[in-house]
Design a protein around this motif. Structure first.
Motif, PDB file in Angstrom:
ATOM      1  N   ALA A 102       0.863  -1.178   0.000  1.00 46.72           N
ATOM      2  CA  ALA A 102       0.000   0.000   0.000  1.00 46.72           C
ATOM      3  C   ALA A 102       0.895   1.223   0.000  1.00 46.72           C
ATOM      4  N   GLY A 103       0.379   2.329  -0.552  1.00 47.69           N
ATOM      5  CA  GLY A 103       1.201   3.526  -0.563  1.00 47.69           C
ATOM      6  C   GLY A 103       0.510   4.704  -1.203  1.00 47.69           C
ATOM      7  N   ILE A 104       1.237   5.798  -1.279  1.00 46.12           N
ATOM      8  CA  ILE A 104       0.753   7.042  -1.873  1.00 46.12           C
ATOM      9  C   ILE A 104       1.811   7.557  -2.843  1.00 46.12           C
ATOM     10  N   GLU A 105       1.357   7.959  -4.037  1.00 47.20           N
ATOM     11  CA  GLU A 105       2.216   8.632  -5.006  1.00 47.20           C
ATOM     12  C   GLU A 105       1.724  10.074  -5.128  1.00 47.20           C
ATOM     13  N   ASP A 106       2.607  11.028  -4.931  1.00 43.33           N
ATOM     14  CA  ASP A 106       2.292  12.457  -4.893  1.00 43.33           C
ATOM     15  C   ASP A 106       2.909  13.100  -6.133  1.00 43.33           C
ATOM     16  N   LEU A 107       2.069  13.470  -7.113  1.00 45.64           N
ATOM     17  CA  LEU A 107       2.564  13.919  -8.409  1.00 45.64           C
ATOM     18  C   LEU A 107       2.260  15.398  -8.639  1.00 45.64           C
ATOM     19  N   GLY A 108       3.272  16.119  -9.093  1.00 48.61           N
ATOM     20  CA  GLY A 108       3.066  17.476  -9.558  1.00 48.61           C
ATOM     21  C   GLY A 108       3.152  18.576  -8.526  1.00 48.61           C
ATOM     22  N   GLU A 109       3.437  18.252  -7.275  1.00 48.96           N
ATOM     23  CA  GLU A 109       3.562  19.286  -6.252  1.00 48.96           C
ATOM     24  C   GLU A 109       4.889  20.033  -6.446  1.00 48.96           C
ATOM     25  N   GLN A 110       4.802  21.351  -6.674  1.00 51.44           N
ATOM     26  CA  GLN A 110       6.002  22.127  -6.968  1.00 51.44           C
ATOM     27  C   GLN A 110       6.833  22.413  -5.723  1.00 51.44           C
ATOM     28  N   ASN A 111       6.204  22.440  -4.550  1.00 50.91           N
ATOM     29  CA  ASN A 111       6.955  22.622  -3.301  1.00 50.91           C
ATOM     30  C   ASN A 111       7.509  21.249  -2.911  1.00 50.91           C
ATOM     31  N   THR A 112       8.643  20.904  -3.497  1.00 50.37           N
ATOM     32  CA  THR A 112       9.148  19.540  -3.344  1.00 50.37           C
ATOM     33  C   THR A 112       9.612  19.244  -1.919  1.00 50.37           C
ATOM     34  N   ALA A 113      10.110  20.253  -1.205  1.00 48.10           N
ATOM     35  CA  ALA A 113      10.527  20.019   0.182  1.00 48.10           C
ATOM     36  C   ALA A 113       9.333  19.617   1.033  1.00 48.10           C
ATOM     37  N   GLU A 114       8.212  20.300   0.847  1.00 52.50           N
ATOM     38  CA  GLU A 114       7.010  19.972   1.612  1.00 52.50           C
ATOM     39  C   GLU A 114       6.432  18.628   1.175  1.00 52.50           C
ATOM     40  N   ALA A 115       6.454  18.346  -0.122  1.00 52.80           N
ATOM     41  CA  ALA A 115       5.947  17.052  -0.598  1.00 52.80           C
ATOM     42  C   ALA A 115       6.786  15.901  -0.054  1.00 52.80           C
ATOM     43  N   ASP A 116       8.106  16.078  -0.020  1.00 52.92           N
ATOM     44  CA  ASP A 116       8.979  15.053   0.560  1.00 52.92           C
ATOM     45  C   ASP A 116       8.620  14.817   2.028  1.00 52.92           C
ATOM     46  N   ALA A 117       8.484  15.921   2.761  1.00 51.34           N
ATOM     47  CA  ALA A 117       8.176  15.817   4.188  1.00 51.34           C
ATOM     48  C   ALA A 117       6.838  15.129   4.407  1.00 51.34           C
ATOM     49  N   ARG A 118       5.858  15.469   3.587  1.00 55.07           N
ATOM     50  CA  ARG A 118       4.534  14.862   3.711  1.00 55.07           C
ATOM     51  C   ARG A 118       4.584  13.369   3.439  1.00 55.07           C
ATOM     52  N   SER A 119       5.404  12.949   2.474  1.00 50.96           N
ATOM     53  CA  SER A 119       5.515  11.526   2.160  1.00 50.96           C
ATOM     54  C   SER A 119       6.070  10.753   3.357  1.00 50.96           C
ATOM     55  N   VAL A 120       7.128  11.294   3.978  1.00 52.16           N
ATOM     56  CA  VAL A 120       7.694  10.649   5.163  1.00 52.16           C
ATOM     57  C   VAL A 120       6.667  10.606   6.289  1.00 52.16           C
ATOM     58  N   SER A 329      15.465  -3.604  14.325  1.00 49.46           N
ATOM     59  CA  SER A 329      15.441  -4.397  13.101  1.00 49.46           C
ATOM     60  C   SER A 329      15.896  -3.528  11.937  1.00 49.46           C
ATOM     61  N   ASP A 330      16.581  -4.135  10.969  1.00 52.34           N
ATOM     62  CA  ASP A 330      16.970  -3.422   9.758  1.00 52.34           C
ATOM     63  C   ASP A 330      16.058  -3.765   8.591  1.00 52.34           C
ATOM     64  N   ARG A 331      15.032  -4.546   8.847  1.00 45.99           N
ATOM     65  CA  ARG A 331      14.116  -4.955   7.778  1.00 45.99           C
ATOM     66  C   ARG A 331      13.091  -3.847   7.547  1.00 45.99           C
ATOM     67  N   PRO A 332      13.099  -3.191   6.380  1.00 47.06           N
ATOM     68  CA  PRO A 332      12.191  -2.065   6.176  1.00 47.06           C
ATOM     69  C   PRO A 332      10.727  -2.482   6.142  1.00 47.06           C
ATOM     70  N   LEU A 333       9.890  -1.666   6.757  1.00 46.36           N
ATOM     71  CA  LEU A 333       8.440  -1.827   6.689  1.00 46.36           C
ATOM     72  C   LEU A 333       7.836  -0.885   5.662  1.00 46.36           C
ATOM     73  N   ALA A 334       8.525   0.230   5.407  1.00 43.48           N
ATOM     74  CA  ALA A 334       8.091   1.209   4.413  1.00 43.48           C
ATOM     75  C   ALA A 334       9.322   1.786   3.747  1.00 43.48           C
ATOM     76  N   GLY A 335       9.174   2.158   2.497  1.00 41.79           N
ATOM     77  CA  GLY A 335      10.281   2.774   1.776  1.00 41.79           C
ATOM     78  C   GLY A 335       9.751   3.666   0.682  1.00 41.79           C
ATOM     79  N   GLY A 336      10.501   4.697   0.361  1.00 45.65           N
ATOM     80  CA  GLY A 336      10.048   5.596  -0.689  1.00 45.65           C
ATOM     81  C   GLY A 336      11.118   6.574  -1.099  1.00 45.65           C
ATOM     82  N   GLY A 337      10.709   7.538  -1.938  1.00 43.44           N
ATOM     83  CA  GLY A 337      11.653   8.536  -2.392  1.00 43.44           C
ATOM     84  C   GLY A 337      11.101   9.373  -3.521  1.00 43.44           C
ATOM     85  N   ARG A 338      11.953  10.290  -3.989  1.00 37.57           N
ATOM     86  CA  ARG A 338      11.587  11.247  -5.043  1.00 37.57           C
ATOM     87  C   ARG A 338      12.060  10.732  -6.394  1.00 37.57           C
ATOM     88  N   TYR A 339      11.225  10.971  -7.434  1.00 33.78           N
ATOM     89  CA  TYR A 339      11.537  10.478  -8.784  1.00 33.78           C
ATOM     90  C   TYR A 339      11.117  11.517  -9.836  1.00 33.78           C
TER      91      TYR A 339
END
Length: 372
Positions: A102-120, A329-339
């Motif tokens: 499950a997840g969220i993809e955030d497309l087109g937000e020009q304030n990339t710093a805020e979009a990154d923070a929101r994703s985390v 634990s080092d086993r990720p439960l969630a992962g993401g990033g900017r593309y």
């Protein structure tokens, strides 16, 4: 049939609260975008098949690329937030090959710093709902900062590309750094490959490799394409001629050793840049803006760390990368990033920035049931 996760209704409620529109994408996907853009680690795990017309297809191995393809096809406006909850299919060393993400993809937000923070923040909120009372830890990396350091050190383009591709794989990065410290001696290549490599003729070299693969019955879909093999052979020949100064190599190692709480990260990067005589410019400014935006979401400061050597093994990331795991634990439960380049590569006419995350629901279910 894989059991639908018990936590799914609460996740869907969170997505609705966060303004992320639910989207469904086909299970059967064109394979080329994944083979070209998702990275070698995922490429090895894909289940491939072929259509009646000869098109190479695959079972959906992740959601980011399909969601982006559907967004482009729909010609929907931006900014737009999409959410998903469904099955993906990968060959895995442990666990079932069919599992839920499950997840969220955030497309087109020009304030990339805020979009990154929101994703985390969204990923963290999902895990807190799914695993109440469980202590979490967040690790952040930044592809842009890494590439800015490589450029500031004056590394040739070929080396910058190789190291950028290795970012996210500890083994690949270690091998690349070892070669950078002690370039491998030239290896003998049979003709006509040796001449084509020496001439830098990528087109003819790829055609020669493709012909050889066809003669031996190898499918380009089974691994690297002829174009990729040709490019890497030429690149390796160019890289063997590079000698990085001891001072620059020490600076690169010092950068990769930075691992600090996020609150201290911008200062640590500024200190590193000043001490090494490097200018990181806009990359460092954006990093500081993102760190400030993350703190504005009220996440526990002590659980977030920046690791300069941390990346994720997907080739389409361009900036922020992050993972969230349970403490201990080092086993990720969630992962993401900017593309930010992905949608253009997939065919979008305009540049559309993007950031997103996914969670492994099978791992979450295991923790909920008392596993580790």
């Amino acid at each position: 049939m894989t059991r639908y996760p018990a936590i799914a209704p609460k996740i869907l409620e969170l997505f609705a609260e966060r303004g992320a529109d639910p989207v469904e994408v086909a299970v059967l996907q064109p394979a080329d975008p994944f083979l070209d853009m998702a990275g070698e680690d995922l490429r090895r795990r894909i289940f491939l098949t072929e259509s009646e017309t000869g098109q190479t297809l695959c079972l959906r191995p992740e959601f980011t690329i399909p969601v982006c393809l559907d967004h482009i096809a729909s010609q929907a406006g931006t900014p737009r937030r999409y959410s998903y909850l469904g099955e993906v299919f990968r060959q895995r060393r442990e666990g079932e090959a069919e599992f839920f993400q499950a997840g969220i993809e955030d497309l087109g937000e020009q304030n990339t710093a805020e979009a990154d923070a929101r994703s985390v923040a969204d990923a963290h909120a999902l895990l807190k709902i799914a695993l109440p009372g469980r202590e979490l830890k967040i690790t952040l990396g930044d592809q842009t900062i890494f590439e800015a350091v490589l450029a500031a050190l004056g590394l040739p383009r070929g080396w910058r590309m190789r190291l950028a591709r290795a970012f996210g794989s500890a083994d690949m990065l270690a091998a690349a750094l070892a070669d950078l410290a002690t370039p491998p001696r030239n290896t003998s290549l049979a003709e006509p490959v040796a001449s084509l490599v020496a001439d830098g003729d990528a087109g003819r070299l790829a055609a020669h490799i493709a012909a050889g693969m066809e003669e031996t019955g190898l499918s380009p879909s089974a691994g690297r394409t002829p174009d990729e093999i040709a490019r890497r052979l030429i690149e390796r020949a160019e890289l063997r001629s590079v000698r990085l100064s001891a001072e620059a190599f020490d600076a690169l190692k010092a950068f990769l050793a930075i691992h600090v709480p996020l609150a201290d990260a911008a200062g640590a990067l500024e200190k590193f840049a000043a001490g090494s005589g490097l200018r990181l410019g806009a990359a460092l400014d954006h990093f500081a803006a993102r760190a400030k935006a993350i703190s504005g979401h009220g996440l526990p400061v002590g659980i977030i760390h920046y690791d300069a050597a941390f990346g994720r093994p997907l080739d389409y990331y361009t900036g922020l990368v992050f993972e969230i795991a349970a403490s201990g634990s080092d086993r990720p439960l969630a992962g993401g990033g900017r593309y930010d380049r992905l949608l253009t590569l997939l065919g979008a006419r305009d540049k559309i920035p993007g950031v997103g995350f996914s969670v492994w629901l099978d791992r979450i279910e295991s923790l909920r049931e008392g596993g580790r």
